[in-house]
Scaffold this motif. Structure first.
Motif, PDB file in Angstrom:
ATOM      1  N   ALA A 300       0.881  -1.286   0.036  1.00 27.85           N
ATOM      2  CA  ALA A 300      -0.067  -0.004  -0.085  1.00 27.85           C
ATOM      3  C   ALA A 300       0.880   1.353   0.013  1.00 27.85           C
ATOM      4  O   ALA A 300       0.421   2.283  -1.063  1.00 27.85           O
ATOM      5  CB  ALA A 300      -0.944   0.056   1.161  1.00 27.85           C
ATOM      6  N   ALA A 301       1.910   1.145   0.702  1.00 29.34           N
ATOM      7  CA  ALA A 301       2.934   2.353   0.729  1.00 29.34           C
ATOM      8  C   ALA A 301       3.492   2.650  -0.514  1.00 29.34           C
ATOM      9  O   ALA A 301       3.799   3.804  -1.114  1.00 29.34           O
ATOM     10  CB  ALA A 301       3.881   1.863   1.886  1.00 29.34           C
ATOM     11  N   SER A 302       3.862   1.445  -1.218  1.00 31.74           N
ATOM     12  CA  SER A 302       4.489   1.617  -2.521  1.00 31.74           C
ATOM     13  C   SER A 302       3.533   2.211  -3.311  1.00 31.74           C
ATOM     14  O   SER A 302       3.832   3.146  -4.258  1.00 31.74           O
ATOM     15  CB  SER A 302       5.045   0.376  -2.854  1.00 31.74           C
ATOM     16  N   ILE A 303       2.203   1.811  -3.430  1.00 36.06           N
ATOM     17  CA  ILE A 303       1.260   2.361  -4.228  1.00 36.06           C
ATOM     18  C   ILE A 303       1.115   3.903  -4.108  1.00 36.06           C
ATOM     19  O   ILE A 303       1.140   4.816  -4.821  1.00 36.06           O
ATOM     20  CB  ILE A 303      -0.453   1.749  -4.070  1.00 36.06           C
TER      21      ILE A 303
ATOM     22  N   VAL B 321       1.136   4.492   7.679  1.00 36.50           N
ATOM     23  CA  VAL B 321      -0.114   4.165   8.394  1.00 36.50           C
ATOM     24  C   VAL B 321      -0.653   2.538   8.255  1.00 36.50           C
ATOM     25  O   VAL B 321      -0.976   2.109   8.851  1.00 36.50           O
ATOM     26  CB  VAL B 321      -1.123   5.285   8.463  1.00 36.50           C
ATOM     27  N   PRO B 322      -0.964   2.460   6.768  1.00 43.27           N
ATOM     28  CA  PRO B 322      -1.676   0.985   6.678  1.00 43.27           C
ATOM     29  C   PRO B 322      -0.581   0.005   7.112  1.00 43.27           C
ATOM     30  O   PRO B 322      -1.394  -0.964   7.811  1.00 43.27           O
ATOM     31  CB  PRO B 322      -1.655   0.948   4.904  1.00 43.27           C
ATOM     32  N   LEU B 323       0.490   0.080   7.014  1.00 44.40           N
ATOM     33  CA  LEU B 323       1.323  -0.861   7.657  1.00 44.40           C
ATOM     34  C   LEU B 323       1.239  -0.995   9.040  1.00 44.40           C
ATOM     35  O   LEU B 323       0.634  -2.011   9.738  1.00 44.40           O
ATOM     36  CB  LEU B 323       2.823  -0.756   7.319  1.00 44.40           C
ATOM     37  N   ILE B 324       1.331   0.072   9.835  1.00 46.44           N
ATOM     38  CA  ILE B 324       1.194   0.104  11.431  1.00 46.44           C
ATOM     39  C   ILE B 324      -0.366  -0.474  11.742  1.00 46.44           C
ATOM     40  O   ILE B 324      -0.456  -1.381  12.391  1.00 46.44           O
ATOM     41  CB  ILE B 324       1.260   1.329  11.761  1.00 46.44           C
TER      42      ILE B 324
END
Lengths: 451, 451
Positions: A300-303, B321-324
């Motif tokens: 998600a971070a990469s997107i 934030v999604p990762l966390i």
């Protein structure tokens, strides 16, 4: 009758066991059910457990061992010789339980124990049962049953039954076979109570009965027993000969285990673990899913970083990523849980397209409801512009519909391919929703806000 | 024996039913088990279902009705008069099933049906059973049982048993009572097969038996039956009189329902729904949790907007934030699932502090494992600065430990307060983790990056 097991009782008992006071311990355990004694074992060391097992009569000890968790049982049996296991444990058990215990031993000890079994008939039956897969009717069944020949009179049958009943703990059904041992039906105990002695078995037995084949999977056996409200079900081989019987208590374990397994899989736990298992075992069961979830988060971070330049202008969009994701995640879990459960209890019928259409409608309805609330809150509380609010709401509806359809489709698809649909629930669906959800969100943002 | 139900068979049958061809339909259904006929009902309209129920013998019809889903059964019974329900349905059922059916009727019809029951003894028993809470032993038990007096000889007992057995479908246990109907024990059928006729019941019965009280909750009853591997368990009232019996098949439903309910609650579904339920019912069951999840997402957004000025400098933090969140969410679900399951199957023991300490260690271990991977990936793939990478990793370890402890503590806390711990799992724990996780993340960022 029921003995009250107080905390005080347990404390005194533990003391006496630690002192190895055989006489008092024996007295204290006298009136207790083996299942209750097994519960007390949680408070004892392996050494103390072995002391109690040694102390009690073989029959009680065998029952206690059966009630223990596999790990505890293994530790105790490790302190026993093959001869002790054969004569003091296996000898006292029904064949199905005996096979379960033997299967837990190392290959070498397995052979030794079987060689030591004195009752050659029992040894033969155990060797036969060991051949079957644990997860089939053959692996569940026991050889303990009462059978009568169709040509006998009721009075002959009674005599034979008495003889056969000596080896059995309890009698529930009497099976009727022909000279080739082929299963014909059952003679209910009620019939037996109400029929005159000279009637031939053939004339009174019930031929409309349920049975399972030796290779029927254990979950199917459970379904048959549940569906027809049976107490036990006979097992036949390829020649339709009666080879064993499965009782409802064996199936209770299957049902509970399956339900627990599905639940654990949905919660992202890959092995069957207990809250009392060691930290290493628990980590091994939990870390794999956490890693997958982590990859989802990094994905998600990469997107998002792909939209970096646009995000400098619309940082506010990033604040609603958790909203998009948690909603998509929750919808996905709901949809998949309903499908997995429906597949497990057999209530899923009808075409997949109809079901997906329904999930689409359901997603649309839920999505619009939530989007409306979010529209008002973002605009009036967070003060976002009309376009940003619209972006968030349209994205919400889209990801909800997407999550509902994925959550429904994947379990059905896997089930059709012969894969346990339960593996797809939980972190797996959540993770894919996380990534797809974020992607949908930013694509919609791009379309509406034009960055 | 088992009749093969092919697709073709179902098609032809449906045709004949639609034509109301009574003779052929009756012939086709002849060899089928009521549970199988009930399954076929999924393919029929209510009108056609009622036609089949009307057509078959009362006993078979009653069995079919018992196997149907509640909604379908209600629709069919709606087409019946109170007199028909009493004479053709209730009359054929065991009292526990009869009570379940009557409980589904409207209050007015309930009274009418009971008034119409011809067997006054049965009516009395049903009225008695209606008094008990559905979720207790009293609500589960039936009145059908065989009891003998301790003073009888075995031969007298046999005669009495034959008489009592006429009303019963099947005989499993024979209960021994004294003159005041107080439960003393059981006479096993095996004993009965192997004892001479003149022995007194008193001398051969087994007094070490399990029983439950009339107000024991149904889940407790299930636990007793599972723990002691019982086929049925007797129910006693306040005076220790034998008042009924609960069979294992009733308990199977309780076990499956509980497992399904826990699973559904964990998946954020608040009512017991089926994949075949209507869209409105499904929405009602699913929307409440989605709304809570939505509030969680908005809450997280609101926390982030509190750090707005700092975030302009460190927009990159928002991308993780999604990762966390997903990590915290997954850990929370894992921890709570293990605890809820342990509480359900009774394997949770020991102090809460010890358990929380273990979760702390487990969280630390899992957290460090994941943080190490994330440290490398963020720094080398995403090119974040050392300080930002450290922020993300320290936050990960912190939220994992926090989620593990919350996930463990809340279910145990609720259970101690008498609340079903299963309600705390799923979206509830996820949502609180979402908010707390984001908060921890940004507080750590503030401390390290100093904004």
């Amino acid at each position: 009758m029921n003995v009250e097991i107080t905390k005080e009782f347990i404390e005194i008992l533990s003391e006496r066991i630690k002192e190895q006071n055989a006489k008092v311990v024996k007295e204290m355990l006298e009136g207790l059910h083996p299942a209750d004694i097994a519960e007390l074992f949680d408070e004892l060391s392996t050494k103390d457990q072995a002391f109690v097992i040694d102390l009690l009569e073989n029959e009680t000890s065998a029952d206690i061992l059966l009630e223990l968790e596999e790990d505890d049982r293994k530790k105790i049996l490790h302190t026993f010789s093959a001869k002790e296991i054969a004569n003091e444990v296996i000898n006292e058990m029904d064949t199905d339980d005996a096979v379960d215990i033997i299967n837990e031993l190392s290959d070498r000890k397995k052979v030794e124990v079987i060689a030591q079994i004195e009752d050659k008939e029992q040894a033969k039956e155990i060797v036969e049962l060991l051949r079957y897969d644990e997860d089939t009717a053959g692996g569940l069944m026991g050889k303990e049953l009462i059978k009568v020949n169709k040509d006998w009179s009721v009075i002959t049958a009674v005599k034979q039954m008495r003889k056969q009943a000596e080896d059995l703990e309890e009698v529930f059904s009497i099976y009727v076979v022909d000279d080739d041992d082929i299963l014909l039906g059952t003679l209910s105990l009620k019939k037996f109570l109400t029929t005159s002695a000279n009637t031939k078995v053939e004339d009174v037995y019930n031929s409309k009965i349920q049975y399972v084949n030796i290779d029927t999977p254990d979950m199917e056996v459970a379904k048959v027993i549940e569906k027809y409200d049976l107490y036990e079900v006979p097992v036949i081989d390829e020649l339709k000969r009666l080879v064993g019987v499965i009782t409802v208590d064996d199936v209770l374990d299957v049902i509970r285990e399956e339900a627990e397994e599905n639940y654990q899989l949905a919660a992202g736990i890959t092995q069957n673990v207990d809250s009392d298992d060691g930290i290493l075992k628990l980590t091994k069961a939990r870390l794999p899913w956490l890693m997958i979830g982590m990859l989802g988060g990094l994905g998600a971070a990469s997107i998002m970083s792909g939209f970096e330049s646009a995000l400098e202008k619309y940082t506010i969009l990033l604040m609603f990523v958790p909203l998009i994701q948690s909603t998509a995640g929750n919808v996905g879990i709901q949809s998949s849980a309903i499908v997995v459960q429906g597949l497990a209890n057999g209530s899923i019928k009808g075409g997949i397209l109809k079901r997906l259409g329904k999930e689409f409608l359901l997603g649309l309805l839920n999505g619009l409801g939530i989007a409306l609330v979010v529209l008002l809150i973002t605009h009036f509380v967070f003060g976002t512009t009309y376009y940003v609010s619209m972006t968030i709401c349209i994205a919400l509806v889209a990801v909800i519909i997407n999550a509902a359809i994925i959550g429904t489709f994947i379990p059905i698809f896997l089930n059709g391919r012969g894969v346990d649909p339960a593996v797809s629930t939980g972190p797996f669906i959540t993770t894919s929703n996380d990534i797809i959800g974020v992607f949908i969100y930013f694509m919609i943002a791009k379309a509406i806000l034009g960055f």
